[in-house]
Design an enzyme around this catalytic site. Structure first.
Site, PDB file in Angstrom:
ATOM      1  N   HIS A 124       0.804  -1.232   0.000  1.00 22.61           N
ATOM      2  CA  HIS A 124       0.000   0.000   0.000  1.00 22.61           C
ATOM      3  C   HIS A 124       0.833   1.276   0.000  1.00 22.61           C
ATOM      4  O   HIS A 124       0.287   2.343   0.268  1.00 22.61           O
ATOM      5  CB  HIS A 124      -0.924   0.032   1.218  1.00 22.61           C
ATOM      6  CG  HIS A 124      -2.088  -0.893   1.141  1.00 22.61           C
ATOM      7  ND1 HIS A 124      -3.258  -0.586   0.481  1.00 22.61           N
ATOM      8  CD2 HIS A 124      -2.269  -2.139   1.645  1.00 22.61           C
ATOM      9  CE1 HIS A 124      -4.109  -1.590   0.585  1.00 22.61           C
ATOM     10  NE2 HIS A 124      -3.533  -2.543   1.284  1.00 22.61           N
ATOM     11  N   LYS A 137      -7.799  13.996   4.769  1.00 20.47           N
ATOM     12  CA  LYS A 137      -6.934  12.817   4.713  1.00 20.47           C
ATOM     13  C   LYS A 137      -5.857  12.991   5.783  1.00 20.47           C
ATOM     14  O   LYS A 137      -5.745  14.054   6.400  1.00 20.47           O
ATOM     15  CB  LYS A 137      -6.299  12.652   3.327  1.00 20.47           C
ATOM     16  CG  LYS A 137      -5.557  13.887   2.833  1.00 20.47           C
ATOM     17  CD  LYS A 137      -5.051  13.696   1.405  1.00 20.47           C
ATOM     18  CE  LYS A 137      -6.177  13.797   0.402  1.00 20.47           C
ATOM     19  NZ  LYS A 137      -6.357  12.618  -0.382  1.00 20.47           N
ATOM     20  N   ARG A 138      -5.093  11.933   6.015  1.00 18.30           N
ATOM     21  CA  ARG A 138      -3.997  12.010   6.973  1.00 18.30           C
ATOM     22  C   ARG A 138      -3.087  13.187   6.616  1.00 18.30           C
ATOM     23  O   ARG A 138      -2.800  13.426   5.442  1.00 18.30           O
ATOM     24  CB  ARG A 138      -3.230  10.691   6.945  1.00 18.30           C
ATOM     25  CG  ARG A 138      -2.043  10.587   7.859  1.00 18.30           C
ATOM     26  CD  ARG A 138      -1.610   9.128   7.984  1.00 18.30           C
ATOM     27  NE  ARG A 138      -1.459   8.510   6.677  1.00 18.30           N
ATOM     28  CZ  ARG A 138      -0.295   8.391   6.038  1.00 18.30           C
ATOM     29  NH1 ARG A 138       0.810   8.874   6.578  1.00 18.30           N
ATOM     30  NH2 ARG A 138      -0.239   7.771   4.872  1.00 18.30           N
ATOM     31  N   LYS A 178       1.232  14.418   0.945  1.00 17.48           N
ATOM     32  CA  LYS A 178      -0.143  14.683   0.516  1.00 17.48           C
ATOM     33  C   LYS A 178      -0.357  16.166   0.218  1.00 17.48           C
ATOM     34  O   LYS A 178      -1.365  16.554  -0.354  1.00 17.48           O
ATOM     35  CB  LYS A 178      -1.131  14.179   1.571  1.00 17.48           C
ATOM     36  CG  LYS A 178      -1.114  12.654   1.701  1.00 17.48           C
ATOM     37  CD  LYS A 178      -2.088  12.168   2.763  1.00 17.48           C
ATOM     38  CE  LYS A 178      -2.041  10.670   2.940  1.00 17.48           C
ATOM     39  NZ  LYS A 178      -2.654   9.930   1.809  1.00 17.48           N
ATOM     40  N   THR A 203      -8.385   6.473  -1.553  1.00 22.18           N
ATOM     41  CA  THR A 203      -9.784   6.038  -1.654  1.00 22.18           C
ATOM     42  C   THR A 203     -10.736   7.196  -1.377  1.00 22.18           C
ATOM     43  O   THR A 203     -11.894   7.152  -1.793  1.00 22.18           O
ATOM     44  CB  THR A 203     -10.086   4.877  -0.682  1.00 22.18           C
ATOM     45  OG1 THR A 203      -9.676   5.237   0.636  1.00 22.18           O
ATOM     46  CG2 THR A 203      -9.371   3.609  -1.121  1.00 22.18           C
ATOM     47  N   LYS A 206     -14.561   8.196  -2.994  1.00 23.34           N
ATOM     48  CA  LYS A 206     -15.779   8.531  -2.241  1.00 23.34           C
ATOM     49  C   LYS A 206     -16.354   9.864  -2.716  1.00 23.34           C
ATOM     50  O   LYS A 206     -17.572  10.011  -2.885  1.00 23.34           O
ATOM     51  CB  LYS A 206     -15.471   8.586  -0.745  1.00 23.34           C
ATOM     52  CG  LYS A 206     -15.058   7.255  -0.147  1.00 23.34           C
ATOM     53  CD  LYS A 206     -14.413   7.430   1.223  1.00 23.34           C
ATOM     54  CE  LYS A 206     -13.725   6.149   1.654  1.00 23.34           C
ATOM     55  NZ  LYS A 206     -12.837   6.320   2.819  1.00 23.34           N
TER      56      LYS A 206
END
Length: 828
Positions: A371, A564-565, A570, A672, A676
């Protein structure tokens, strides 16, 4: 003594309880009064518990029948091993899957209760911390809906991922004791308790057949007690099982020490054992943290494999010749990869197999999902800790490695450097066990989770292994379940879709493609209804933001969302820089053809991750200035949403207009959250990274806002990256950095955000944030223009939803089953 399986099969068929509103009313009252002992004016949580037990009764008969069907002799079964299962709340999901939502609502109305209020009483199950755990939960949902015989194995953490509070703009962590009120959805199964070994030493001996053996002796054992959680399929009478392990001591306390007055010492063993499952993912920055996390990983692997072996012995007997034909283990990331060595230990030491027979079974039953593309995220554990905690397991890993390196030498004779690169044991001042390599060597399948991710694994991180075993490597692009993330989370939109194309899309999301025809002019009525549904969802989100953040969002503004984290790769920083750019435009009066924006950023930073926590502080500092500047007004709002979790995402995703997916290209495995948002009609602004690429291919260039450098361009630039060049050539970027550097947003002190500024200007910045600033800002301007055209934006929203069929975990699970698991469904 009759074995458990035969005893279960001989039970009479369970009665299926009626699910009309009157029956639900009666059972609700019975549980409330006779089971919970509540009569009047009780805490709302007990009302939730009573209705949950009522619904659980309706699940039970299908659960029992499914268990019998899947445990039948000769059935091939799959086992999903994961340290995380972020299942969120269960009640609403079961009501949807059992198709009794309306009847339950009516039953609660008869008591003057609102079902929505009872649903809100449920605690989010604290069994994960982000996308990995939520993905595992979606996988379990789809396996049940597809009627695949898959059993999930995880850990029953007493405390989940910390609760996040914001004080003075900073993240404050507090314990998330999600089990403090119990969990009506779990069943304790002490009859399946397993004993887990730690410590001790290995003894070697020759057995009566003259074969050298090893045995693990002098161990300090703990018990693993299973708690089963039902996972219902969508309206198909199938209920699969998620089995979660709780650690406890072999003895509750030492009576002699207790009687002698040594109260603390008397329960020391109990407390030490229970620490294993006390908290999700302990901080591993210390030696103690590393040791505890490794204990968790081995505890999960050993308990699960012992459980599976015990069931095999009961149902199939002592013949293991068909074990590999009837069992497959999916390792969710590197966390459970010690299962490779543990299965070898069980087969060698307990079943008395010889090495080749045991390895043949192990290597034909293990499958590994990777992952991450970040090398630092591939777990490596010090050999010294392994030796202390699991000496027998370490011996087996050394033997696996020796035999593997022998094979490598045959492929590439005299290539010592390659052998060192591929070794499961990393040499150095401190020897390390490379857990990802153990998983690859011991598995017959290795997959990434997005097309580009899988390709980068083959060409980068795992290139040596790909050259050796190209047949092992494959791709399985992630997905999310439409039951949770559309039918349950977005009832307004789901109702509109079902009225126009039927309800089959809920179980087969490929049928959502029929919505594409509704973007033509003859479907103006549908498009208007879509807009109304979106506005209602935005209103729901605005109310949540007001409740959590105290900031008013105008539902006519664009809702621009990034949740998100918090991590540098990111690039929430890129989003913040754009906010400062918009703020600066407002201050200088550059607001012609302006599009009002409400920007929401949310996510948790790891407690020991200084830079991520500083980014949270920066978001809050910028928000404090923007939201309180009278010149800004409704043109721009920014909030940092605290304690982001599954239940909040169920409101956030339906209310979002724009989905922010800004990772540095080549760093995000899949994502993911992007799926969504897409399913719920949000339009993506994103880099060419992870599953963004496949989303772009699905929706087309006209319905996706692509920006930034691609992965190969990033790598080409890395050797000669000069951030100052981008600053010197961009007046907007200069203005943004000047506002940061002068302390305009520094409520703490001038210079408190200097580490962020320095990281942005660093030539070795691996995330290359400034290299993508201009592309991001220009693309955001295109977003603003597009949003002003309501008709165009509505159609973009519909097209994103209509193109999301590929991103259902039903499709993902079908691919896992077709290519890896090869299980027969209940329908076969």
């Amino acid at each position: 003594m009759m074995n458990d399986y035969l005893a279960l099969c001989m039970l009479p068929q369970m009665e299926r309880l009626p699910s009309d509103s009157k029956s639900l009313e009666d059972d609700f009252q019975r549980y409330l009064v006779h089971h919970l002992g509540r009569f009047q004016g009780c805490n709302p949580y007990f009302l939730y518990e009573a209705i949950s037990l009522t619904i659980r009764d309706r699940v039970m008969s299908n659960w029992r029948d499914t268990w019998v069907r899947h445990t039948k002799k000769g059935t091939r079964r799959g086992y999903y091993l994961s340290l995380e299962f972020l299942i969120g709340r269960s009640l609403g999901n079961h009501l949807l899957n059992l198709d009794i939502l309306n009847e339950t609502d009516k039953a609660m109305h008869s008591y003057a209760l609102r079902l929505e209020e009872l649903l809100d009483q449920e605690h989010d199950a604290g069994l994960g911390n982000g996308g990995l755990g939520r993905l595992a939960a979606c996988f379990m949902d789809s396996c049940a809906t597809l009627q695949l015989p898959v059993l999930g194995y995880g850990i029953r953490y007493e405390y989940g991922m910390f609760r996040q509070h914001i004080e003075n703009g900073e993240q404050i962590e507090s314990p998330d004791h999600w089990l403090r009120d119990g969990n009506p959805w779990e069943l304790e199964r002490p009859e399946y308790t397993q004993r887990i070994h730690f410590g001790g030493r290995t003894e070697h001996f020759i057995d009566n057949q003259g074969i050298g053996r090893g045995r693990w002796v002098g161990t300090e054992d703990v018990l693993a007690i299973p708690y089963d959680v039902p996972i219902s399929g969508y309206q198909n009478d199938t209920v699969n099982t998620l089995r979660l392990w709780k650690a406890t001591a072999t003895d509750e306390f030492n009576l002699e020490e207790f009687n002698a007055g040594s109260y603390t010492e008397s329960v020391a063993a109990k407390n030490s054992a229970e620490h294993i499952t006390m908290v999700l993912y302990p901080n591993d920055s210390s030696e103690n943290g590393k040791e505890l996390r490794l204990r968790q990983q081995y505890f999960l692997a050993s308990a699960s494999l012992q459980d599976i072996i015990a069931r095999w012995d009961q149902v199939e007997g002592s013949d293991y010749s068909n074990f590999a034909a009837q069992n497959v283990f999916q390792l969710n990331d590197t966390h459970p990869s010690v299962a490779v060595a543990e299965l070898m230990r069980i087969l060698l030491d307990e079943k008395r197999m010889e090495w080749d027979e045991a390895w043949d079974i192990t290597s034909k039953t293990m499958a590994y999902t990777n992952h991450t593309l970040l090398p630092e995220a591939l777990e490596k554990w010090p050999v010294s800790i392994f030796e202390k905690l699991m000496p027998r397991i370490l011996e087996i890993i050394y033997e696996i490695n020796a035999r593997f390196l022998h094979d490598v030498s045959f492929h590439w004779p005299a290539d010592v450097e390659r052998q060192q690169r591929m070794s499961i044991i990393e040499e150095g001042e401190q020897k390390l066990v490379r857990m990802a390599y153990l998983a690859i060597v011991g598995s017959f399948s290795v997959n990434g989770v997005a097309a580009i991710h899988s390709e980068l694994l083959k060409q980068g991180l795992f290139h040596d292994f790909y050259e050796m075993w190209p047949e092992k490597f494959n791709n399985k692009t992630n997905g999310v379940t439409p039951r949770r993330w559309m039918a349950h989370a977005n009832p307004e939109m789901s109702r509109l879709i079902s009225e126009n194309i039927g309800t089959d899309w809920i179980a087969d999301l490929s049928k959502i493609e029929m919505l594409k025809s509704f973007t033509t002019k003859k479907h103006r009525k549908f498009q208007k209804a879509w807009y109304i549904a979106k506005q209602l969802n935005k209103q729901r989100l605005a109310e949540l933001v007001m409740q959590e953040c105290g900031v008013q969002f105008d539902i006519n503004a664009m809702f621009d969302v990034q949740v998100k984290r918090i991590h540098e790769y990111k690039r929430q920083l890129l989003n913040v820089l754009h906010v400062i750019h918009l703020y600066n435009r407002i201050k200088r009066g550059d607001t012609e053809s302006w599009t009002n924006r409400c920007i929401l950023i949310g996510g948790k930073a790891a407690p020991g991750y200084y830079m991520a926590k500083l980014i949270i502080k920066l978001v809050n500092a910028v928000a404090d200035v923007v939201n309180n500047d009278p010149d800004v007004g409704d043109k721009l709002k920014l909030v940092f949403f605290p304690n982001y979790r599954v239940s909040s995402m169920e409101i956030i995703a339906p209310g979002a207009d724009l989905s922010e997916q800004t990772s540095t290209a080549g760093k995000e495995a899949s994502g993911t959250g992007n799926m969504k948002f897409m399913m719920n009609g949000a339009v993506t602004i994103g880099t060419y990274d992870g599953a963004n690429i496949e989303i772009l291919e699905a929706v087309g260039d006209d319905n996706f806002f692509l920006f930034g450098l691609k992965e190969d361009e990033i790598e080409d630039l890395r050797q000669h990256y000069h951030p100052q060049t981008y600053i010197d050539s961009d007046s907007d970027l200069q203005a943004v950095l000047q506002l940061l550097e002068c302390g305009h947003f520094s409520d703490c002190s001038v210079g408190c955000f200097d580490p962020i500024i320095q990281s942005l200007k660093n030539r070795n910045d691996p995330w290359m944030t400034l290299a993508d600033f201009r592309s991001y800002v220009d693309t955001q301007e295109k977003v603003s223009i597009a949003y002003q055209n309501r008709e165009r934006w509505i159609n973009m929203s519909i097209m994103n939803c209509a193109s999301s069929g590929f991103f259902s975990t039903d499709r993902t699970m079908e691919e896992y089953n077709r290519d890896i698991w090869k299980l027969e469904t209940s329908r076969d």
